[in-house]
Design a protein around this motif. Structure first.
Motif, mmCIF file in Angstrom:
data_model
loop_
_atom_site.group_PDB
_atom_site.id
_atom_site.type_symbol
_atom_site.label_atom_id
_atom_site.label_comp_id
_atom_site.label_asym_id
_atom_site.label_seq_id
_atom_site.Cartn_x
_atom_site.Cartn_y
_atom_site.Cartn_z
ATOM 1 N N LYS A 128 -118.816 -33.856 -9.082
ATOM 2 C CA LYS A 128 -118.458 -35.438 -9.515
ATOM 3 C C LYS A 128 -118.549 -36.277 -8.529
ATOM 4 N N TRP A 129 -117.964 -36.051 -7.399
ATOM 5 C CA TRP A 129 -118.301 -36.800 -6.092
ATOM 6 C C TRP A 129 -119.469 -36.795 -5.431
ATOM 7 N N ASN A 130 -120.442 -35.793 -5.712
ATOM 8 C CA ASN A 130 -121.845 -35.960 -5.211
ATOM 9 C C ASN A 130 -122.601 -37.027 -6.234
ATOM 10 N N ALA A 131 -122.199 -36.910 -7.382
ATOM 11 C CA ALA A 131 -122.988 -37.853 -8.428
ATOM 12 C C ALA A 131 -122.396 -39.379 -8.093
ATOM 13 N N ASN B 283 -109.638 -25.026 3.150
ATOM 14 C CA ASN B 283 -109.629 -25.998 2.061
ATOM 15 C C ASN B 283 -110.415 -25.499 1.164
ATOM 16 N N GLY B 284 -110.106 -25.694 -0.149
ATOM 17 C CA GLY B 284 -111.056 -25.014 -1.228
ATOM 18 C C GLY B 284 -111.273 -26.346 -2.207
ATOM 19 N N TRP B 285 -112.550 -26.442 -2.580
ATOM 20 C CA TRP B 285 -112.778 -27.273 -3.675
ATOM 21 C C TRP B 285 -113.357 -26.673 -5.107
ATOM 22 N N LEU B 286 -112.956 -27.158 -6.100
ATOM 23 C CA LEU B 286 -113.634 -26.721 -7.259
ATOM 24 C C LEU B 286 -114.977 -27.152 -7.411
ATOM 25 N N PRO B 287 -116.051 -26.352 -7.943
ATOM 26 C CA PRO B 287 -117.393 -26.830 -8.153
ATOM 27 C C PRO B 287 -117.536 -28.427 -8.708
ATOM 28 N N GLU B 288 -116.683 -28.334 -9.828
ATOM 29 C CA GLU B 288 -116.756 -29.479 -10.552
ATOM 30 C C GLU B 288 -116.106 -30.929 -9.697
ATOM 31 N N THR B 289 -115.266 -30.867 -8.927
ATOM 32 C CA THR B 289 -114.812 -31.725 -7.899
ATOM 33 C C THR B 289 -115.973 -32.381 -6.989
ATOM 34 N N ILE B 290 -116.797 -31.316 -6.620
ATOM 35 C CA ILE B 290 -117.843 -31.471 -5.547
ATOM 36 C C ILE B 290 -118.887 -32.223 -6.417
ATOM 37 N N ALA C 234 -121.333 -26.761 1.387
ATOM 38 C CA ALA C 234 -122.809 -27.146 2.314
ATOM 39 C C ALA C 234 -123.917 -26.436 1.327
ATOM 40 N N GLU C 235 -123.710 -25.368 1.033
ATOM 41 C CA GLU C 235 -124.771 -24.376 0.374
ATOM 42 C C GLU C 235 -125.091 -25.188 -1.116
ATOM 43 N N HIS C 236 -123.997 -25.278 -1.710
ATOM 44 C CA HIS C 236 -123.996 -26.186 -3.139
ATOM 45 C C HIS C 236 -124.668 -27.577 -3.230
ATOM 46 N N LEU C 237 -124.521 -28.008 -2.053
ATOM 47 C CA LEU C 237 -125.289 -29.394 -1.673
ATOM 48 C C LEU C 237 -126.546 -29.501 -1.236
ATOM 49 N N GLY C 238 -126.649 -28.239 -0.758
ATOM 50 C CA GLY C 238 -128.183 -28.165 0.198
ATOM 51 C C GLY C 238 -128.106 -28.938 1.418
ATOM 52 N N ILE C 239 -127.059 -29.088 1.795
ATOM 53 C CA ILE C 239 -126.778 -29.547 3.378
ATOM 54 C C ILE C 239 -126.064 -28.744 4.341
ATOM 55 N N GLY C 240 -126.209 -29.182 5.610
ATOM 56 C CA GLY C 240 -125.674 -28.075 6.701
ATOM 57 C C GLY C 240 -124.114 -28.061 6.614
ATOM 58 N N LYS D 61 -114.507 -37.467 8.654
ATOM 59 C CA LYS D 61 -114.483 -38.935 8.470
ATOM 60 C C LYS D 61 -113.777 -39.290 7.057
ATOM 61 N N GLY D 62 -113.106 -38.390 6.300
ATOM 62 C CA GLY D 62 -112.757 -38.552 5.323
ATOM 63 C C GLY D 62 -113.441 -38.903 4.043
ATOM 64 N N LEU D 63 -114.793 -38.624 4.052
ATOM 65 C CA LEU D 63 -115.614 -38.873 3.076
ATOM 66 C C LEU D 63 -115.731 -37.892 1.910
ATOM 67 N N LEU D 64 -115.197 -36.459 2.071
ATOM 68 C CA LEU D 64 -115.061 -35.709 1.077
ATOM 69 C C LEU D 64 -113.904 -35.763 0.317
ATOM 70 N N PRO D 65 -113.969 -35.614 -1.088
ATOM 71 C CA PRO D 65 -112.616 -35.604 -1.772
ATOM 72 C C PRO D 65 -111.298 -34.520 -1.269
ATOM 73 N N GLU D 66 -110.423 -35.056 -1.572
ATOM 74 C CA GLU D 66 -109.161 -34.315 -1.322
ATOM 75 C C GLU D 66 -109.565 -32.801 -1.883
ATOM 76 N N PRO D 67 -109.134 -31.689 -1.109
ATOM 77 C CA PRO D 67 -109.201 -30.435 -1.608
ATOM 78 C C PRO D 67 -108.454 -30.084 -2.952
ATOM 79 N N ASP D 68 -108.915 -29.391 -3.612
ATOM 80 C CA ASP D 68 -108.257 -28.861 -4.848
ATOM 81 C C ASP D 68 -107.149 -27.780 -4.366
#
Length: 73
Positions: free
Chosen positions: A53-56, A44-51, A14-20, A30-37
């Motif tokens: 790429k998904w955001n872009a 769950n944990g995601w690599l910054p690169e995964t987030i 959330a902080e990385h994306l600037g959202i709540g 809702k299944g909108l985030l990528p699968e956690p790494d």
């Protein structure tokens, strides 16, 4: 030497994306985030690169073209 990977938690995503964090939780439900790494138990944990790429690439990025009418005034 072993290289350490840093994973983002839900609140860090959330902080990385600037959202709540509630928005991230909603995306996850809702299944909108990528699968956690990584997953440890229920955490769950995601690599910054995964987030990044998904955001872009996620649908809805950019400005809304249906609101361009106001520029003509």
């Amino acid at each position: 030497m072993t290289q350490t990977q840093t994973f983002l938690s839900r609140s860090e995503v959330a902080e990385h994306l600037g959202i709540g964090s509630a928005t991230v939780s909603s995306y996850l439900r809702k299944g909108l985030l990528p699968e956690p790494d990584a997953k440890i138990g229920r955490v769950n944990g995601w690599l910054p690169e995964t987030i990044d790429k998904w955001n872009a690439e996620r649908p809805g990025r950019g400005h809304r073209t249906d609101l361009e009418w106001w520029k003509d005034e």
